[in-house]
Design an enzyme around this catalytic site. Structure first.
Site, PDB file in Angstrom:
ATOM      1  N   CYS A   1       0.837  -1.209   0.000  1.00 51.77           N
ATOM      2  CA  CYS A   1       0.000   0.000   0.000  1.00 51.77           C
ATOM      3  C   CYS A   1       0.868   1.254   0.000  1.00 51.77           C
ATOM      4  O   CYS A   1       1.349   1.692   1.046  1.00 51.77           O
ATOM      5  CB  CYS A   1      -0.943  -0.001   1.202  1.00 51.77           C
ATOM      6  SG  CYS A   1      -2.034   1.425   1.232  1.00 51.77           S
TER       7      CYS A   1
ATOM      8  N   CYS B   1      -0.449   4.133   2.068  1.00 53.41           N
ATOM      9  CA  CYS B   1      -0.292   3.945   3.521  1.00 53.41           C
ATOM     10  C   CYS B   1       1.151   4.161   3.968  1.00 53.41           C
ATOM     11  O   CYS B   1       1.406   4.776   5.000  1.00 53.41           O
ATOM     12  CB  CYS B   1      -0.678   2.525   3.940  1.00 53.41           C
ATOM     13  SG  CYS B   1      -2.183   1.920   3.193  1.00 53.41           S
ATOM     14  N   ASP B   2       2.093   3.632   3.214  1.00 55.23           N
ATOM     15  CA  ASP B   2       3.464   3.513   3.723  1.00 55.23           C
ATOM     16  C   ASP B   2       4.499   4.369   3.004  1.00 55.23           C
ATOM     17  O   ASP B   2       5.663   4.398   3.411  1.00 55.23           O
ATOM     18  CB  ASP B   2       3.907   2.035   3.646  1.00 55.23           C
ATOM     19  CG  ASP B   2       3.036   1.141   4.533  1.00 55.23           C
ATOM     20  OD1 ASP B   2       2.514   1.650   5.544  1.00 55.23           O
ATOM     21  OD2 ASP B   2       2.871  -0.048   4.205  1.00 55.23           O
TER      22      ASP B   2
END
Ligand code: NAP
Length: 314
Positions: free
Chosen positions: A137, A140-141
């Site tokens: 992701c 997300c990261d």
């Protein structure tokens, strides 16, 4: 065993969508029963810091967030079964049946919230280094890789989107795809091509991920799709963006799904083609797949189920 009791509502799936459906349904005094799965918590169980869920300005660890979702549903009387559902018998209205082994559970309504899982490359080191340099992701990261050397694998819109997002933080990014042609839409590909620190590498695919001395990702072994030659590329972070697989196998053949296995719902609600069966979260979502969108969808599913139960005679 067969329970003689007919539940109001059974929810299948213990991720953000399922727990939010359970929260709303329990506050509506439907006394829901949730089958949260043996490995409850969904994809967030495999995530570290979640920085994009509103209301947590300092961030929160994925598993901790899922525990809190669960506790909030429990507070209002949700009942939990920490098992995977083996089989369902769903109908157009009437009593719906859910089976765990030989145990049969019956309900007037069902919310399907089984989620999706990122497609894996299936090469050595991938699972071992997940969360230690490998992520599925970018949104997300990506921010954890400020000034670092990164790579995105895939040739679809997700890969382009992840690449453009991660490249905002990374020093440089290789976009690795197994063919010279891209599946991504022209505009998404152009955006990636126009980003100065993105370098397109085709036709290559990862053959192995190798850890460094600190046990986190250090090297990717890439294989040229035509010549078979391999090349070791040092890297700090890799984002595998090769699509998702909806976890619809347990309802396949009973609820309408599209070619990719996503459950089809009415465009303006969470209704499936079966009365009393609703579907929410990543199980129906090709596009957004965020914890916050899944949670919102779970809320909609619980409200749709509540209104269905209110308006239906059993
Ligand atoms: P996708 O379109 O199915 O693309 C998956 C990519 O991964 C393909 O390029 C595929 O290669 C590659 N791939 C699959 N298995 C692989 C393997 N084992 N090894 C190496 N490469 C592999 O999936 P997606 O990009 O997640 O997109 C899914 C849907 O969401 C699409 O409809 C997309 O348009 C949509 N989406 C839209 C947006 C947006 O508009 N903002 C953003 C994200 C996603 P091949 O091409 O060789 O098969």
């Amino acid at each position: 065993m067969s329970s003689s009791e007919v539940e109001n509502l059974i929810i299948i799936g213990g991720g953000p969508a399922g727990y939010t459906a359970a929260l709303y349904a329990s506050r509506a005094e439907l006394n829901p029963l949730i089958f949260e799965g043996f490995q409850w918590g969904g994809q967030l169980q495999n995530t570290t810091d979640v920085e994009n869920y509103p209301g947590f300005p300092e961030g929160i660890m994925g598993p901790e967030m899922m525990s809190r979702f669960r506790e909030q549903a429990e507070r209002f009387g949700t009942r939990f079964v920490s098992d995977d559902v083996d089989r369902v018998e769903l109908g157009d209205g009437g009593i719906q049946k859910v089976f765990v082994g030989d145990d049969e559970y019956r309900a007037k309504a069902v919310v399907l919230a089984m989620g999706a899982e990122p497609r894996r490359l299936g090469v050595p080191g991938e699972m071992e280094l997940m969360g230690r340099g490998i992520s599925t992701c970018g949104v997300c990261d990506g921010a954890f890789f400020k000034g670092r050397k990164t790579m995105v694998v895939g040739g679809g819109d997700s890969a382009m989107e992840d690449a453009v997002f991660v490249a905002k933080f990374a020093s440089d990014l290789s976009l690795v795809h197994r063919r010279d042609e891209f599946r991504a839409s022209a505009i998404m590909l152009e955006r990636a091509q126009a980003t100065p620190n993105i370098d397109l590498m085709t036709p290559y695919a990862p053959e192995e991920f190798i850890a460094g001395e600190d046990s986190s990702l250090a090297t990717v072994r890439l294989k040229h799709s035509e010549s078979g030659d391999t090349e070791d590329v040092p890297v700090d972070g890799v984002f595998v963006a090769i699509g998702h697989i909806p976890r619809s196998e347990v309802v396949a053949g009973q609820v309408d799904t599209d070619d990719e296995g996503y459950v089809i719902t009415d465009p303006v609600s969470t209704k499936t083609h079966l009365a009393g069966v609703f579907a929410v979260g990543d199980l129906v979502d090709h596009t957004y797949r965020q914890a916050v969108t899944a949670a919102g969808s779970g809320c909609r599913g619980a409200l749709d189920a509540e209104w269905y139960l209110r308006d239906t005679e059993f």
